[in-house]
Write a protein that holds these residues in place. Structure first.
Motif, PDB file in Angstrom:
ATOM      1  N   ASP A  55       0.800  -1.223   0.000  1.00 35.93           N
ATOM      2  CA  ASP A  55       0.000   0.000   0.000  1.00 35.93           C
ATOM      3  C   ASP A  55       0.830   1.269   0.000  1.00 35.93           C
ATOM      4  OD1 ASP A  55      -0.883  -0.333   3.548  1.00 35.93           O
ATOM      5  OD2 ASP A  55       1.037  -0.056   2.518  1.00 35.93           O
ATOM      6  N   GLY A  56       2.143   1.120   0.112  1.00 36.61           N
ATOM      7  CA  GLY A  56       2.999   2.295   0.122  1.00 36.61           C
ATOM      8  C   GLY A  56       2.891   3.139   1.367  1.00 36.61           C
ATOM      9  N   GLU A  57       2.233   2.603   2.385  1.00 37.33           N
ATOM     10  CA  GLU A  57       2.095   3.357   3.636  1.00 37.33           C
ATOM     11  C   GLU A  57       3.472   3.579   4.249  1.00 37.33           C
ATOM     12  OE1 GLU A  57      -0.779   1.724   6.237  1.00 37.33           O
ATOM     13  OE2 GLU A  57      -0.272   3.038   7.915  1.00 37.33           O
ATOM     14  N   ILE A  58       3.665   4.763   4.801  1.00 38.74           N
ATOM     15  CA  ILE A  58       4.959   5.143   5.335  1.00 38.74           C
ATOM     16  C   ILE A  58       4.866   5.362   6.840  1.00 38.74           C
ATOM     17  CG2 ILE A  58       6.832   6.833   5.245  1.00 38.74           C
ATOM     18  CD1 ILE A  58       5.962   7.454   2.376  1.00 38.74           C
ATOM     19  N   ALA A  59       5.843   4.838   7.549  1.00 39.49           N
ATOM     20  CA  ALA A  59       5.924   5.016   8.995  1.00 39.49           C
ATOM     21  C   ALA A  59       7.280   5.615   9.349  1.00 39.49           C
ATOM     22  CB  ALA A  59       5.735   3.688   9.706  1.00 39.49           C
ATOM     23  N   TYR A  60       7.302   6.346  10.450  1.00 41.82           N
ATOM     24  CA  TYR A  60       8.521   7.034  10.871  1.00 41.82           C
ATOM     25  C   TYR A  60       8.848   6.722  12.324  1.00 41.82           C
ATOM     26  CZ  TYR A  60       7.741   9.837   6.680  1.00 41.82           C
ATOM     27  OH  TYR A  60       7.552  10.250   5.389  1.00 41.82           O
ATOM     28  N   ALA A  61      10.139   6.723  12.601  1.00 43.33           N
ATOM     29  CA  ALA A  61      10.567   6.641  13.989  1.00 43.33           C
ATOM     30  C   ALA A  61      10.284   7.970  14.674  1.00 43.33           C
ATOM     31  CB  ALA A  61      12.061   6.336  14.055  1.00 43.33           C
ATOM     32  N   ASN A  62      10.048   7.924  15.961  1.00 40.09           N
ATOM     33  CA  ASN A  62       9.741   9.154  16.697  1.00 40.09           C
ATOM     34  C   ASN A  62      10.865  10.174  16.607  1.00 40.09           C
ATOM     35  OD1 ASN A  62       7.204   8.282  17.532  1.00 40.09           O
ATOM     36  ND2 ASN A  62       7.992   7.364  19.413  1.00 40.09           N
ATOM     37  N   SER A  63      12.085   9.677  16.503  1.00 41.03           N
ATOM     38  CA  SER A  63      13.239  10.581  16.486  1.00 41.03           C
ATOM     39  C   SER A  63      13.282  11.483  15.260  1.00 41.03           C
ATOM     40  CB  SER A  63      14.537   9.772  16.580  1.00 41.03           C
ATOM     41  OG  SER A  63      14.617   8.866  15.490  1.00 41.03           O
ATOM     42  N   VAL A  64      12.580  11.102  14.197  1.00 39.31           N
ATOM     43  CA  VAL A  64      12.627  11.894  12.967  1.00 39.31           C
ATOM     44  C   VAL A  64      11.245  12.343  12.493  1.00 39.31           C
ATOM     45  CG1 VAL A  64      14.731  10.729  12.263  1.00 39.31           C
ATOM     46  CG2 VAL A  64      12.517   9.902  11.414  1.00 39.31           C
ATOM     47  N   LYS A  65      10.210  11.910  13.167  1.00 37.95           N
ATOM     48  CA  LYS A  65       8.850  12.248  12.755  1.00 37.95           C
ATOM     49  C   LYS A  65       8.667  13.758  12.757  1.00 37.95           C
ATOM     50  CE  LYS A  65       5.892   9.340  14.177  1.00 37.95           C
ATOM     51  NZ  LYS A  65       4.990   8.553  15.054  1.00 37.95           N
ATOM     52  N   GLY A  66       8.127  14.282  11.682  1.00 38.99           N
ATOM     53  CA  GLY A  66       7.930  15.714  11.553  1.00 38.99           C
ATOM     54  C   GLY A  66       9.103  16.446  10.940  1.00 38.99           C
ATOM     55  N   ARG A  67      10.251  15.803  10.868  1.00 36.85           N
ATOM     56  CA  ARG A  67      11.439  16.431  10.263  1.00 36.85           C
ATOM     57  C   ARG A  67      11.873  15.722   8.983  1.00 36.85           C
ATOM     58  NH1 ARG A  67      16.254  16.390  12.730  1.00 36.85           N
ATOM     59  NH2 ARG A  67      15.882  14.424  13.846  1.00 36.85           N
ATOM     60  N   PHE A  68      11.706  14.418   8.933  1.00 35.14           N
ATOM     61  CA  PHE A  68      12.122  13.621   7.777  1.00 35.14           C
ATOM     62  C   PHE A  68      10.887  13.159   7.016  1.00 35.14           C
ATOM     63  CE2 PHE A  68      16.453  11.898   9.492  1.00 35.14           C
ATOM     64  CZ  PHE A  68      16.838  13.190   9.795  1.00 35.14           C
ATOM     65  N   THR A  69      11.011  13.117   5.694  1.00 32.75           N
ATOM     66  CA  THR A  69       9.917  12.656   4.847  1.00 32.75           C
ATOM     67  C   THR A  69      10.452  11.687   3.808  1.00 32.75           C
ATOM     68  OG1 THR A  69       8.761  14.770   5.093  1.00 32.75           O
ATOM     69  CG2 THR A  69       8.064  13.332   3.295  1.00 32.75           C
ATOM     70  N   MET A  70       9.830  10.530   3.752  1.00 34.01           N
ATOM     71  CA  MET A  70      10.218   9.507   2.770  1.00 34.01           C
ATOM     72  C   MET A  70       9.255   9.573   1.600  1.00 34.01           C
ATOM     73  SD  MET A  70      10.586   5.423   3.398  1.00 34.01           S
ATOM     74  CE  MET A  70      11.199   4.320   2.122  1.00 34.01           C
ATOM     75  N   SER A  71       9.798   9.416   0.395  1.00 29.47           N
ATOM     76  CA  SER A  71       8.966   9.411  -0.798  1.00 29.47           C
ATOM     77  C   SER A  71       9.617   8.524  -1.849  1.00 29.47           C
ATOM     78  CB  SER A  71       8.765  10.832  -1.333  1.00 29.47           C
ATOM     79  OG  SER A  71       9.994  11.390  -1.715  1.00 29.47           O
ATOM     80  N   SER A  72       8.926   8.350  -2.970  1.00 30.71           N
ATOM     81  CA  SER A  72       9.490   7.528  -4.036  1.00 30.71           C
ATOM     82  C   SER A  72       9.063   8.061  -5.392  1.00 30.71           C
ATOM     83  CB  SER A  72       9.049   6.074  -3.885  1.00 30.71           C
ATOM     84  OG  SER A  72       7.655   5.957  -4.096  1.00 30.71           O
ATOM     85  N   ASP A  73       9.891   7.808  -6.366  1.00 28.01           N
ATOM     86  CA  ASP A  73       9.575   8.079  -7.768  1.00 28.01           C
ATOM     87  C   ASP A  73       9.630   6.729  -8.465  1.00 28.01           C
ATOM     88  OD1 ASP A  73       9.545   8.668 -10.482  1.00 28.01           O
ATOM     89  OD2 ASP A  73      10.623  10.541 -10.221  1.00 28.01           O
ATOM     90  N   ASN A  74       8.495   6.110  -8.626  1.00 22.39           N
ATOM     91  CA  ASN A  74       8.471   4.746  -9.150  1.00 22.39           C
ATOM     92  C   ASN A  74       8.903   4.691 -10.614  1.00 22.39           C
ATOM     93  OD1 ASN A  74       7.628   3.939  -6.669  1.00 22.39           O
ATOM     94  ND2 ASN A  74       5.505   3.559  -7.249  1.00 22.39           N
ATOM     95  N   ARG A  75       8.747   5.786 -11.340  1.00 23.18           N
ATOM     96  CA  ARG A  75       9.197   5.784 -12.736  1.00 23.18           C
ATOM     97  C   ARG A  75      10.707   5.687 -12.817  1.00 23.18           C
ATOM     98  NH1 ARG A  75       7.144  11.009 -15.365  1.00 23.18           N
ATOM     99  NH2 ARG A  75       8.023  11.764 -13.405  1.00 23.18           N
ATOM    100  N   LYS A  76      11.375   6.337 -11.867  1.00 18.74           N
ATOM    101  CA  LYS A  76      12.832   6.361 -11.873  1.00 18.74           C
ATOM    102  C   LYS A  76      13.422   5.298 -10.952  1.00 18.74           C
ATOM    103  CE  LYS A  76      13.163  11.325 -12.824  1.00 18.74           C
ATOM    104  NZ  LYS A  76      13.706  12.627 -12.336  1.00 18.74           N
ATOM    105  N   ASN A  77      12.574   4.579 -10.243  1.00 21.33           N
ATOM    106  CA  ASN A  77      13.044   3.573  -9.277  1.00 21.33           C
ATOM    107  C   ASN A  77      13.966   4.204  -8.234  1.00 21.33           C
ATOM    108  OD1 ASN A  77      11.608   1.782 -10.774  1.00 21.33           O
ATOM    109  ND2 ASN A  77      13.361   0.680 -11.589  1.00 21.33           N
ATOM    110  N   ILE A  78      13.556   5.322  -7.691  1.00 21.35           N
ATOM    111  CA  ILE A  78      14.354   6.019  -6.685  1.00 21.35           C
ATOM    112  C   ILE A  78      13.502   6.301  -5.452  1.00 21.35           C
ATOM    113  CG2 ILE A  78      15.667   8.101  -6.137  1.00 21.35           C
ATOM    114  CD1 ILE A  78      16.393   8.354  -9.048  1.00 21.35           C
ATOM    115  N   PHE A  79      14.077   6.081  -4.300  1.00 19.18           N
ATOM    116  CA  PHE A  79      13.462   6.444  -3.032  1.00 19.18           C
ATOM    117  C   PHE A  79      14.226   7.624  -2.454  1.00 19.18           C
ATOM    118  CE2 PHE A  79      10.588   2.917  -2.556  1.00 19.18           C
ATOM    119  CZ  PHE A  79      11.139   1.962  -3.386  1.00 19.18           C
ATOM    120  N   TYR A  80      13.508   8.484  -1.750  1.00 19.14           N
ATOM    121  CA  TYR A  80      14.120   9.680  -1.205  1.00 19.14           C
ATOM    122  C   TYR A  80      13.873   9.761   0.306  1.00 19.14           C
ATOM    123  CZ  TYR A  80      14.048  11.148  -6.097  1.00 19.14           C
ATOM    124  OH  TYR A  80      14.215  11.212  -7.451  1.00 19.14           O
TER     125      TYR A  80
END
Length: 119
Positions: A55-80
């Motif tokens: 489902d592509g659901e994203i979870a974060y550790a408390n230490s980075v929640k609100g500061r770090f954001t994970m995303s992906s570009d499936n066309r380019k096969n890259i995660f950020y």
């Protein structure tokens, strides 16, 4: 063959931002979950952010929640991993990793990229 390659690390001042990239190849995203981890000298590896395979659901550790954001570009096969409001304690080697559906652990890892945050 599954390959993961991180890039984008470097030196940043406190409060600054960096965006890490993870170029992925050799697998179908639907079959793998992706995670970002980090490890600082003398410390255990820490899981930061996780994207589910189905489902592509994203979870974060408390230490980075609100500061770090994970995303992906499936066309380019890259995660950020967008990292904002960096702190000196964010200094570490950052890794992306892939976990095959049905596996109990992340079994494919990149080589890591160094992030250093100066105070």
């Amino acid at each position: 063959e599954v390959n993961l390659a991180e890039s984008g690390g470097g030196l940043q001042q406190t409060g600054g931002s960096l965006r890490l990239s993870c170029a992925a190849s050799g697998f179908t995203f639907d079959d793998y979950a992706i995670g970002w981890f980090r490890q600082a000298p003398g410390k255990e590896r820490e899981g930061l952010s996780f994207m589910g395979s189905s489902d592509g659901e994203i979870a974060y550790a408390n230490s980075v929640k609100g500061r770090f954001t994970m995303s992906s570009d499936n066309r380019k096969n890259i995660f950020y991993l967008q990292m904002n409001n960096l702190k000196p304690e964010d200094s570490a080697v950052y890794y992306c990793a892939a976990q095959q559906v049905g596996s109990t652990q992340y079994n494919h890892w990149g080589q890591g990229t160094q992030v250093t945050v100066s105070s």
